[in-house]
Each structure stands twice: as structure tokens, then as C-alpha cells.
Write a protein that holds these residues in place. Structure first.
Motif, PDB file in Angstrom:
ATOM      1  N   SER A  75       0.733  -1.338   0.049  1.00  0.00           N
ATOM      2  CA  SER A  75       0.178  -0.405   0.144  1.00  0.00           C
ATOM      3  C   SER A  75       1.040   0.931   0.109  1.00  0.00           C
ATOM      4  O   SER A  75       0.461   2.693  -0.062  1.00  0.00           O
ATOM      5  CB  SER A  75      -1.107   0.025   1.108  1.00  0.00           C
ATOM      6  OG  SER A  75       0.000   0.058   2.630  1.00  0.00           O
ATOM      7  N   ARG A  81      -6.870   9.404  -6.666  1.00  0.00           N
ATOM      8  CA  ARG A  81      -6.983   9.834  -5.142  1.00  0.00           C
ATOM      9  C   ARG A  81      -6.923  11.306  -5.189  1.00  0.00           C
ATOM     10  O   ARG A  81      -6.650  11.730  -5.613  1.00  0.00           O
ATOM     11  CB  ARG A  81      -6.625   8.297  -4.445  1.00  0.00           C
ATOM     12  CG  ARG A  81      -5.321   7.277  -4.414  1.00  0.00           C
ATOM     13  CD  ARG A  81      -6.878   6.745  -4.209  1.00  0.00           C
ATOM     14  NE  ARG A  81      -7.639   5.183  -4.683  1.00  0.00           N
ATOM     15  CZ  ARG A  81      -7.059   4.003  -3.121  1.00  0.00           C
ATOM     16  NH1 ARG A  81      -7.416   4.825  -2.140  1.00  0.00           N
ATOM     17  NH2 ARG A  81      -6.865   2.892  -3.171  1.00  0.00           N
ATOM     18  N   LEU A 131      -0.739   4.926   1.182  1.00  0.00           N
ATOM     19  CA  LEU A 131      -2.731   4.430   0.745  1.00  0.00           C
ATOM     20  C   LEU A 131      -3.488   3.964   2.393  1.00  0.00           C
ATOM     21  O   LEU A 131      -2.154   3.618   3.268  1.00  0.00           O
ATOM     22  CB  LEU A 131      -2.837   3.478   0.194  1.00  0.00           C
ATOM     23  CG  LEU A 131      -2.856   3.799  -1.896  1.00  0.00           C
ATOM     24  CD1 LEU A 131      -3.254   2.511  -2.076  1.00  0.00           C
ATOM     25  CD2 LEU A 131      -3.555   5.164  -2.011  1.00  0.00           C
ATOM     26  N   GLU A 137      -8.483   6.884   6.148  1.00  0.00           N
ATOM     27  CA  GLU A 137      -9.182   7.853   5.447  1.00  0.00           C
ATOM     28  C   GLU A 137     -10.076   9.135   6.084  1.00  0.00           C
ATOM     29  O   GLU A 137     -10.701   8.499   7.363  1.00  0.00           O
ATOM     30  CB  GLU A 137     -10.178   7.564   4.640  1.00  0.00           C
ATOM     31  CG  GLU A 137      -9.878   6.392   3.005  1.00  0.00           C
ATOM     32  CD  GLU A 137     -11.008   6.312   2.371  1.00  0.00           C
ATOM     33  OE1 GLU A 137     -12.138   7.086   2.132  1.00  0.00           O
ATOM     34  OE2 GLU A 137     -10.814   4.894   1.725  1.00  0.00           O
ATOM     35  N   ARG A 197      -8.368  10.007   0.623  1.00  0.00           N
ATOM     36  CA  ARG A 197      -7.664   8.932   0.541  1.00  0.00           C
ATOM     37  C   ARG A 197      -6.284   7.776   0.585  1.00  0.00           C
ATOM     38  O   ARG A 197      -6.335   7.672   0.349  1.00  0.00           O
ATOM     39  CB  ARG A 197      -8.106   8.318  -0.424  1.00  0.00           C
ATOM     40  CG  ARG A 197     -10.113   9.048  -0.150  1.00  0.00           C
ATOM     41  CD  ARG A 197     -10.789   8.401  -1.722  1.00  0.00           C
ATOM     42  NE  ARG A 197     -10.669   7.082  -1.732  1.00  0.00           N
ATOM     43  CZ  ARG A 197     -10.706   6.968  -3.651  1.00  0.00           C
ATOM     44  NH1 ARG A 197     -10.875   7.546  -4.553  1.00  0.00           N
ATOM     45  NH2 ARG A 197     -10.797   5.513  -3.773  1.00  0.00           N
ATOM     46  N   GLY A 198      -5.877   8.869   1.732  1.00  0.00           N
ATOM     47  CA  GLY A 198      -4.393   8.750   1.420  1.00  0.00           C
ATOM     48  C   GLY A 198      -3.280   9.813   2.352  1.00  0.00           C
ATOM     49  O   GLY A 198      -3.814  11.278   3.105  1.00  0.00           O
TER      50      GLY A 198
END
Length: 728
Positions: free
Chosen positions: A45, A76, A95, A108, A117-118
Motif C-alpha cells: 500500500s 486519489r 494508501l 481515510e 484518501r491517503g
């Protein structure tokens, strides 16, 4: 000591998990005080992303809303506060679900009303650098969506914070710890081969002389043409993992070799050594040195220094001075690899209040036989890294140590452990720990390795076998305890009965240190005979006590100060006393009681001479016939008040020394700030008293007739002693 797992794996092929290693360290007697993970764990990730759109945050001036591509058709939205990026930059993206160094998990979230979102990361956030001013900008050739570990070099490591006991100085090095783990795991230890180089022959130092007995070995290695600069990344990384800051390549190598081998080294700038001559000597009283800590240290004759022809340059085994330090201008250097007396270094370190990595190891005994090897290891690395040339070898004093050996048998090991260990297993364990093992008709003859100064007796060897075997593997065997039919020792019985007697009279028992100050023995007790310690740990614990009274008086002082009403104390313990010119240890019983004001003592026993004498004789009845104890008045005394105290001093003849009465009021006020009257007693008993045969007690029936009492008045001279009249 901080130990890097990556560094440790260079010497031993460890496959164990971190949790298992913690248990292994504990099993071999090394406590793990903490564990730290550094670097960045590989995670799918954590990937490369491309910034494709940047908008201002509607609710925060310092934030930006970015659209970041992290894969095919995967855009994203990420809110970011950095300012150093622009469109189409490639950056690390964590992430949701990614765990960053410091156990920070990315989720998130909403930042000031905008979904994120990251997270785009800086070098510090990834644990791969100190830069936190902005994002880590990657090369644009990196493919979007690639796992970050495939793009950049990331070093992950686990740091163990180990607590090594003071008797195991051999474990203050990576090789020492590897040897211990290798024995436990039955793995070989890869000791680096050191290329023994031949010096070119140019003499940079004219002479090194030793005039201090504290120096047990001294080796000098001179290198010319050294280029001082920053250390390679691996060297900086290794030192940082072990808690040492990088200085320059030469100093770093000396520190690195110290961590590897356990032998502290020191580097001199040859051109700063006046006269190009060194002498290891005692400092002169009043000499001083400006250490590398930029503090002035005042020296005296008890401290050993390494000096040139004019001034000291190093406090031996502790810290160097700024007068001969390695700096950017240094080209010719001298590497010192030496061994100093551990007790001398410990005393000097405490006196100067300076504790360094070097003094910490010397105080726990450095293996002098490996000094030469450590110096050669440093020479090898310095010539490789700095481009210098090895010029001169100065073996000023070779380390000399007699070989020590112990003989044990398999039966001895089995008897002490309570179970049998295989003969081959014992041999393998001891060989792995560095012992030279030879079979002989008398058993196993073991030559103790020079780095194991803590091994002195056969039972120590048994402990080593059990330590490696594992206490968790001791078989469950029913414990058989044979009954003891003989009577308790008379000294024990006397102590037990005395404790019961004094407790029944309302006294509280104390347990005090057996050490006291010279001042307390000399001035308060009034004796010139001191039983001094060679290496006292503190100024108020320099002599063995010769009375229990100062200890319990200290308890009384504390209670008075804190308003505690408990004011009667006793103690039973050992004291030293001189008899016929010889100092021996004797059992003593002492008690004190604070004289209360008349208003408070109406319903209590009045505390005075008769009271303490009565209790004193009650205690003595457990071992002696008190009729024979004839008290005499005490004259001049710093402990007892003249005319209000008495004694029976026959320790050399009858084995008893009894003193009771009022304690000296002047001394109480001066030493303990106690202004009230304190009554007490002290009985010192020789072992011979307890070895005498006790008379058999027989029953005598009570008289059938009533008692008759008569009141008799006797006129005697004023100076007549009560005891003499009583025994008429």
C-alpha cells in the motif's frame, strides 16, 4: 547497550523472530529493556504516485487538494500541506492501511471538510531521512503504482536496548553477544578475518613510555596521509543504530571497532603531540585537562593520563582532550589500543563524574589479549576508508595474564544440577563459550578464556552449562527434604528470644546498613580503630560498624523529625570489636528509648537507668547468669553520659560486653540533633558464649510456706557501688 539486529547478523545467521530473540536474550542472562524498529517495512500500500491536479483548499490557506494517480484508472484525492511539489511530480503515497514508522496508521479522513484518501510523504515520515520540509520527490522515470521499496533503498532494522550485568563486560560488544547467541542456538560465529599489515617503517612517534601500574597493555599504530572527512553511509548507519553520533571517519572507525570487539580505542593527531613522545603516567596534583566534552577536569595523583612532553592529552580509559583531537586538518594519526586496570578507571570516572562508552567498558574489565587485534582491525578500516598508509607499530607493553584452569567432572555437574547432562553436550557448550576443553583422568580440564574474568570456581562452570541448557528444561523431580533433628544454634535461639523480649516491651526492630562513616566511628563512638573498606561506594559508608546504636538513633531522629510517636527501637546484628589487639566480628543486641515528659508518662513505666538495666538483664538471661554481670560506672565517653551509665567490659574474658544507661547528651545533639534524653543499652556477645555447655534445668517445687519480706536499711559510704552492696 543498543544492539542492531542487522549488524549482529553479520556475525551469526539468526533466523529467529524478534519476540523469540527477546526470550533468548533473557535466557542467557541479558535483559532486554526496550525494542525499537527503525526503517520502513515493505507494504504493497506504499507506492509511487503522480500529482495530476492541484487545487486550493476551500477552508484552509495552508492546505492543497491534490488529485494523485496511484495506478491505472485509480485517482486519489489527497489533502497536503507541503509546498515543494508541482504538477506531474512523482511522490511516495501511503494508501489507507499503511503503517509508517512510529506505528502511525494511515486512514481515510476529512481535513477541514475535504476528504483525503491517503497521504503523500516526506523522507522523515518514511523513516529514510531527516528532511521534513516537504515531500520526497522521486525520479519521474519511476513507474506509477510501483511499490516504493522497488524504487528506493530502504534499510529496516530492529534495535535491542540490552542491560548487561556488571560482571559480563565481554557482552558489551557485538562479537561477545554473537558468541552467547551462537552457543545457545548452536550456530557458528563468523569472526572477521583481519589482514595483518606490515608497517612501512616511517617513525611518526619517537617513544612511548609507561610509568603507571594502572596501564596493563599499550599498543600504538601510526598512519600517515589520512584524509579526514565524512564516514560512509554504512558506518554512520551502524553507529546511529547503536546510539553513537558520527564525528568523522577516523573517530567513527575507532567507535565502530569498540562496538564490534569491546576494546575502546583512541585516536591522536600526531602533529599535536609535543616532542612526538607519549608517556603513560599519574597526573600531578592540580593538573587539569579540557576534555572533548568541553569541560575542565581537575586531576590528582590517583588518575592515570597519557601525556606528551608538556601536558596530559588523555585521561586514560575515560576521555581525551581537545589538545590532540582529530579534526579536518589532521593527516598523521596514532591509534591507541590499550588495557587499563578496571578498578582504577572506575574510581577515576566516579571522582571526575565522567562516564563515557570507553570508561563504561574499562570499568567492567576489557580483555587485554584482544587489544592488538582491535588495533589491527582499526588500521585495516582506516587505510581502506581514508586512504592513509600504515607507518609504525609500537607494542609498548604486551598484555600478560596467567592462564586459569578449572577441573570438573560430569558427576559434579549432575550433583549440583540435580539431573544429568550429556558429556558431549557439556564439552560442546563450554567450547562454544570460548573454554579450552581437555579430557583428563580427573575429569574435564578447562582453560578459562581471558574475556571471562567472572569465572573463578567449578560452580561457575555449572552455572554456564545450566544457563545455556535452559532453566525452563529442568525436569520436574519431587523435592526430598530430610528432617533436621539437632537443636537450633544457640546464637539463633538467643536472637529469637531477645527479639521476643524486646518486642513485648514495646520496642520496634530496625535493620540498618552494616557500613558507616569514619566520622561516626571516630567521633561518636570515640575509637581510633577503623575497619575501613578499600573501595567504598559512598563517603558515608567507608567503615564497618562497631556499634548498632548509630543506626537506631538515625531511625529515632527520623521519627522525631516527622512527628512519629514510635520512639523505642532495637536491632540485632553483627559488629566489629577489637579484643587483645585483634579485630573480630561479634553478635550485638542494642536498644534505645526516648525519655518522655512527665505528663505523658503517668501511666507508663518511667524510663531511666533501672528500666533499661532491667530489660538488658532480661535479654542476658537467655544466655548468661546475670548475677555474674557486675556493672561499673562509665567514666569519660563520647557515647555514654558519665555518672548516668554503667558497663561490664569483659569481652576478652567472659565473652560479654554490656553497656547501659543514658546516652551522651552532647553527642546526641551534635550528631543527631536530638535534644531529649535517650536511654539505651548495647550487649556484645562472643561466639565462645554460645559454645559453652548450658546447665540442665530441673524442676524445683514451690515452697508450701508463705513468703516473708523484711525492709532493711543499710548505711554505706557515698562512693560505694550498688552492685557491691547487693552481692554482700
Amino acid at each position: 547497550m543498543k544492539v542492531s539486529l542487522n549488524w549482529l547478523k553479520r556475525y551469526i545467521d539468526i533466523k529467529s523472530e524478534v519476540e523469540d530473540l527477546v526470550e533468548l536474550f533473557t535466557a542467557i542472562g541479558i535483559e532486554v529493556e526496550g525494542i525499537e524498529s527503525i526503517g520502513l517495512k515493505q507494504q504493497n500500500s506504499l507506492i509511487v504516485g503522480e500529482i495530476q491536479k492541484i487545487d486550493a483548499h476551500p477552508n484552509a490557506d495552508k492546505l492543497a487538494v491534490c488529485q494523485v494517480c496511484v495506478g491505472e484508472n485509480d485517482i486519489r484525492q489527497i489533502v497536503c500541506g507541503a509546498k515543494n511539489f508541482k504538477l506531474m511530480d512523482h511522490v511516495p503515497v501511503a494508501l489507507p492501511g499503511t503503517v509508517l514508522p512510529g506505528n502511525i496508521e494511515i486512514i481515510e479522513s476529512n481535513l477541514r471538510g475535504v476528504a483525503s484518501r491517503g497521504m503523500m510523504c516526506s523522507g522523515r515520515e518514511l523513516g529514510i531521512g531527516d528532511d521534513h520540509s516537504g515531500l520526497l520527490i522521486l525520479d519521474k522515470s519511476t513507474k506509477i503504482g510501483t511499490v516504493l521499496h522497488d524504487v528506493i533503498e530502504v534499510v529496516n532494522d530492529t534495535i535491542f536496548d540490552l542491560s548487561v550485568t556488571s560482571n559480563r563486560g565481554d557482552c558489551l560488544s557485538y562479537l561477545g553477544i554473537a558468541r552467547e547467541l551462537g552457543c545457545k542456538l548452536n550456530l557458528p560465529v563468523n569472526v572477521p578475518n583481519v589482514a595483518v599489515m606490515k608497517p612501512a617503517g616511517k617513525g611518526l612517534i619517537s617513544n612511548i613510555s609507561i610509568k603507571s601500574d594502572d596501564c596493563q597493555a599499550y599498543y600504538g599504530f601510526c598512519i600517515s596521509g589520512v584524509k579526514i572527512g565524512e564516514s560512509p553511509d554504512w558506518l554512520v548507519r551502524d553507529l546511529g543504530a547503536s546510539g553513537i553520533k558520527s564525528i568523522n571517519n577516523v573517530v567513527d572507525i575507532c567507535n565502530w571497532v569498540m562496538l564490534e570487539t569491546g576494546n575502546p580505542l583512541h585516536a591522536f593527531d600526531v602533529n599535536k603531540i609535543k616532542g612526538h613522545e607519549l608517556v603513560i603516567r599519574r597526573a600531578s596534583d592540580g593538573e587539569s585537562i579540557i576534555g572533548l566534552d568541553n569541560k575542565e577536569h581537575l586531576l590528582n595523583n590517583s588518575v592515570t593520563v597519557i601525556a606528551d612532553t608538556k601536558e596530559p592529552l588523555v585521561i586514560a580509559g575515560i576521555i581525551g582532550s581537545i589538545d590532540a583531537e582529530i579534526d579536518d586538518s589532521s593527516t598523521d594519526i596514532l591509534i591507541e589500543s590499550a588495557c587499563f586496570d578496571h578498578a582504577a578507571i572506575m574510581r577515576a570516572s566516579r571522582m571526575l563524574n565522567v562516564c563515557t562508552d570507553s570508561s563504561y567498558r574499562f570499568a567492567r574489565m576489557v580483555d587485554g589479549t584482544s587489544c592488538k587485534h582491535s588495533g589491527e582491525r582499526a588500521v585495516e578500516l582506516i587505510t581502506q576508508i581514508t586512504g592513509g598508509r600504515y607507518e609504525q607499530y609500537l607494542p609498548t607493553k604486551e598484555f600478560r595474564q596467567e592462564k586459569r584452569s578449572i577441573t570438573i567432572t560430569d558427576k559434579f555437574v549432575a550433583d549440583k544440577l540435580g539431573f544429568v547432562l550429556d558429556h558431549k553436550y557439556i564439552c560442546d557448550v563450554l567450547s562454544s563459550l570460548g573454554f579450552l576443553v581437555e579430557d583428563s583422568p580427573d575429569g574435564l580440564k578447562l582453560t578459562i578464556p581471558s574475556f571471562r574474568q567472572d569465572i573463578e570456581r567449578p560452580i561457575d562452570v555449572v552455572e554456564e552449562c545450566l544457563r545455556v541448557y535452559g532453566t525452563d528444561k529442568i525436569p520436574n523431580i519431587p523435592v526430598s527434604i530430610n528432617g533436621v533433628h539437632r537443636a537450633d544454634h544457640k546464637a539463633y535461639t538467643f536472637s529469637l528470644n531477645s527479639r521476643k523480649t524486646l518486642s513485648e516491651h514495646g520496642f520496634f526492630e530496625c535493620y540498618n546498613y552494616s557500613l558507616t562513616s569514619d566520622e561516626m566511628v571516630h567521633d561518636f563512638l570515640g575509637t581510633d580503630v577503623l575497619v575501613k573498606l578499600q573501595n567504598p561506594l559512598s563517603a558515608d559508608q567507608t567503615s564497618y560498624r562497631q556499634s548498632l546504636l548509630p543506626g537506631i538513633l538515625g531511625a529515632l531522629k527520623l521519627n522525631i523529625k516527622n512527628g512519629n510517636s514510635d520512639d523505642r527501637f532495637f536491632e540485632i546484628g553483627k559488629v566489629a570489636a577489637q579484643v587483645n589487639g585483634k579485630i573480630n566480628e561479634y553478635l550485638a543486641v542494642s536498644f534505645i528509648a526516648l525519655e518522655e515528659p512527665q505528663a505523658r508518662a503517668l501511666n507508663k513505666h518511667k524510663i531511666g537507668f533501672d528500666y533499661v538495666k532491667k530489660i538488658c538483664f532480661e535479654v542476658l538471661t537467655h544466655i548468661a547468669n546475670t548475677v555474674q554481670v557486675k556493672l561499673q560506672p562509665i567514666g569519660n565517653s563520647t557515647l555514654w553520659q558519665p555518672e548516668y551509665s554503667a558497663e561490664y567490659s569483659q569481652l576478652g574474658r567472659s565473652g560479654l560486653d554490656v553497656k547501659c544507661g543514658l546516652l551522651n547528651k552532647y553527642s546526641l545533639k551534635g550528631f543527631f540533633d536530638i535534644k531529649q534524653n535517650v536511654w539505651g543499652a548495647e550487649m556484645i556477645i562472643a561466639d565462645s558464649v554460645f559454645s559453652r555447655k548450658s546447665s540442665v534445668k530441673t524442676y524445683r517445687p514451690f515452697s508450701q510456706f508463705p513468703r516473708i519480706t523484711k525492709d532493711v536499711s543499710i548505711v554505706v559510704n557515698r562512693d560505694e557501688q550498688t552492685g557491691e552492696v547487693k552481692h554482700l
